[in-house]
Design an enzyme around this catalytic site. Structure first.
Site, short mmCIF file in Angstrom:
data_model
loop_
_atom_site.label_atom_id
_atom_site.label_comp_id
_atom_site.label_asym_id
_atom_site.label_seq_id
_atom_site.Cartn_x
_atom_site.Cartn_y
_atom_site.Cartn_z
N HIS A 447 71.87 47.98 88.11
CA HIS A 447 71.24 49.37 88.76
C HIS A 447 70.36 50.07 87.84
O HIS A 447 69.25 50.84 88.82
CB HIS A 447 72.29 50.60 89.32
N ASP A 515 69.84 41.14 95.34
CA ASP A 515 70.37 42.43 95.22
C ASP A 515 68.95 43.48 95.59
O ASP A 515 68.17 43.01 95.64
CB ASP A 515 70.82 42.07 93.99
#
Length: 602
Positions: A447, A515
């Protein structure tokens, strides 16, 4: 209140004299004569019903050719005299009409029967109706008069009215459902309005043929209606569990019908993107944006979650925007990553902890876990879940991921993954296997930065990728933002080499989404990253947590799906099914027994 002495004179307002007051300031004098209506015109014998006409007495003619009856008559007017002269000239040398046999005309009504081809119904023919009573005989007509009146003939009083209503009612009964027979509160979806019940019936058959998966279990309703003096027939469908079910049907069947090309049956391609929304309901701008770009599906986050009813409304809004039953996914792994939380939804144990508690029964326990999760999701209108997560737990696995894993043994992880997928599919929810080809070795959180895993192609296939090969029939998968420098200098999501490994060596042929394309592991312009991922072999771009303009950039860069992506998308959507019936309390009891009483996280 009027003054005692207002002065002037009161105007005698009568009829339209009040207009003079407005125009000239004074009233006209009272009208000398007021005509209410013209004098009524007397009816002649020709205007009366046939039964009320008294047969005239026989006419006796003198030798001079003038009837005795006429000799006492008043003198003819000039107009009548010219008509009489014309009639006598035409009748010269013709036998009197009284000598001819009276002809009784028999009128057979034509009853138009609407064929009810789509419905197996037998309609009896209406017997022929004789229009005139048998005892009616035409009376003799004076030869000296014009034989046919210039006035239109009226229906004789003795004629029977032709009433095809019984036939029309029979047709309508065969094709329609009476409004009174439908229980109050039944949810109906209107499919159109048509000029006849037969046309509405044919349209229903056409819809069933084209959209059988949507029409299954639905009943046809055709109702007669009238508006503005026009009669038409409403075609409706019934058989919906609740309001959300009816809305989803409308978005699915009718929305798909609207998107058919006019030149054929090919459906418009999906946009190659999965997008998010800002809040509990769509804004006007979001609705318009989604309608324009037609994303393949949507994803929900905690910011979108309020109550079950609110989430269901949001899902309806998303599907309404694109005009079809678009898939809506969410991260509901259970444990640290779950968007639906207490007190309205179950709080699950971290997956790694559940796997350890269940031991050899881990696969069964995860089937039950995800069957319950699917039940919760479907009640909200959500039909996909970003799970199972098949990353292997290594000693070095980053904490953001480790307790989300199912264990360290490849075979056990594969078995749990397959059981989890079955649990969701049985509950009508599409699973998404992640993070392919494996994220477990990463020591960084993708992330925020790009992890690098220094292993070769063969080792990746034999270890990290093995659980994904075991569930290669999973309808969808999600990539890992991982760099494998021994395979490619590009991250897996942007690497054609890694995507080839996934397709060829792992045998995974489901729809592959990235993703979140906006995660910090990937650097660069969102549009460029989206195009690069599709060029590498991804099917769909997942974008989360961005502004409307960022979403627009991604959607425009992604464009529409490729032929292969469209085929995989349709194949995945075909696996959506109606959930099987379950006993919630029985499932919870079994799961509690498998986990030694610890089903949910405290």
């Amino acid at each position: 209140m009027a003054p005692e002495k207002p002065g002037g004179q009161l105007a005698a307002h009568q009829g339209l004299s009040v207009n003079e007051v407005m125009a000239k300031g004074g009233a006209e004098k009272p009208a000398e004569r007021l005509v209410l209506a013209p004098k009524p015109v007397d009816l002649t014998e020709e205007d009366q019903p046939l039964a009320g006409i008294v047969a005239p007495s026989p006419v006796v003619r003198s030798e001079a050719g003038v009837s005795l009856e006429e000799s006492d008559a008043e003198p003819l007017t000039p107009q009548m005299a010219s008509i009489r002269a014309l009639a006598e000239a035409l009748a010269d040398g013709v036998a009197p009409l009284a000598a001819q046999e009276a002809q009784v005309e028999t009128v057979t009504p034509v009853a138009v029967v609407v064929p009810a081809e789509p419905v197996t119904a037998v309609i009896e023919a209406v017997p022929e109706v004789t229009a005139v009573e048998d005892n009616i005989v035409a009376e003799p007509v004076k030869a000296s008069l014009v034989s046919t009146s210039l006035r239109p003939k009226l229906r004789p009083a003795a004629f029977k009215a032709v009433a095809p209503a019984a036939t029309e009612a029979a047709v309508l009964a065969a094709l329609t459902s009476e409004a009174g027979s439908i229980p109050v509160g039944t949810r109906l979806v209107q499919l159109g309005a048509f000029d006849s019940a037969e046309v509405a019936g044919r349209e229903w058959e056409r819809l069933v043929t084209k959209f059988g998966e949507y029409m299954d279990g639905k009943e046809r309703v055709i109702q007669r209606a009238e508006s503005g003096g026009r009669v038409f027939y409403r075609l409706r469908a019934m058989g919906f569990a609740d309001l959300s079910d009816s809305r989803r049907f409308l978005c699915g069947a009718c929305g798909r019908a609207r998107r058919l090309y006019s030149c054929g049956e090919q459906m418009s391609r999906f946009g190659a993107s999965i997008l998010d929304a800002d809040g509990h309901q769509l804004t006007r701008e979001e609705r318009a944006f989604f309608r324009d770009v037609n994303p393949f599906g949507f994803i929900l986050f905690a910011r979108n979650i309020g109550t079950e009813a609110q989430v269901a409304r949001l899902c309806d809004q998303m599907r309404d925007a694109v005009g079809r039953e678009a898939p809506i996914t969410i991260d509901q792994e259970g444990g640290r990553v779950q968007r639906l939380r207490a007190p309205l939804w179950r709080e699950w144990l971290p997956p790694l902890e559940q796997a350890e508690l269940a031991g050899e029964n881990a696969a069964r326990s995860f089937y039950l876990r995800f069957r319950l999760i699917a039940h919760e999701l479907k009640r909200c209108g959500i039909d996909s879940n970003c799970a199972p997560m098949l990353d292997i737990a290594f000693p070095e696995t980053h904490p953001f991921l480790k307790n989300r894993c199912y264990g360290t043994d490849i075979a056990a992880i594969a078995e749990i993954g397959a059981a989890s997928s079955r649990g969701m599919l049985d509950g009508g929810v599409l699973p998404v296997a992640k993070h392919i080809p494996g994220h477990g070795r990463a020591v960084a959180d993708s992330h925020f930065e790009l992890p690098s895993v220094d292993i070769g192609r063969e080792e990746l296939i034999a270890t990290d990728g093995a659980p994904f090969a075991a569930v290669k029939d999973c309808p969808m998968g999600m990539t890992a933002h991982i760099l494998y420098p021994q395979i490619d200098e590009r991250p897996a999501t942007l690497s054609a080499s890694v995507m080839e490994l996934i397709r060829r060596d792992l045998g995974f042929d489901g729809l592959i989404m990235t993703d979140d394309i906006s995660m910090k592991a990937l650097n660069g312009d969102l549009g460029d990253l989206s195009r690069a991922a599709l060029l590498a072999g991804c099917d769909v771009i997942l974008h989360c947590n961005g502004t409307l303009e960022e979403r627009r950039t991604v959607a425009e860069a992604a464009g529409e799906m490729s032929d292969a992506a469209q085929e995989r998308a349709e194949r995945a959507l075909a696996l959506r099914q109606k959930p099987d019936d379950i006993d919630i309390s029985a499932i919870e009891a079994e799961l509690e027994a498998l986990l030694n009483g610890r089903v949910y996280d405290s």
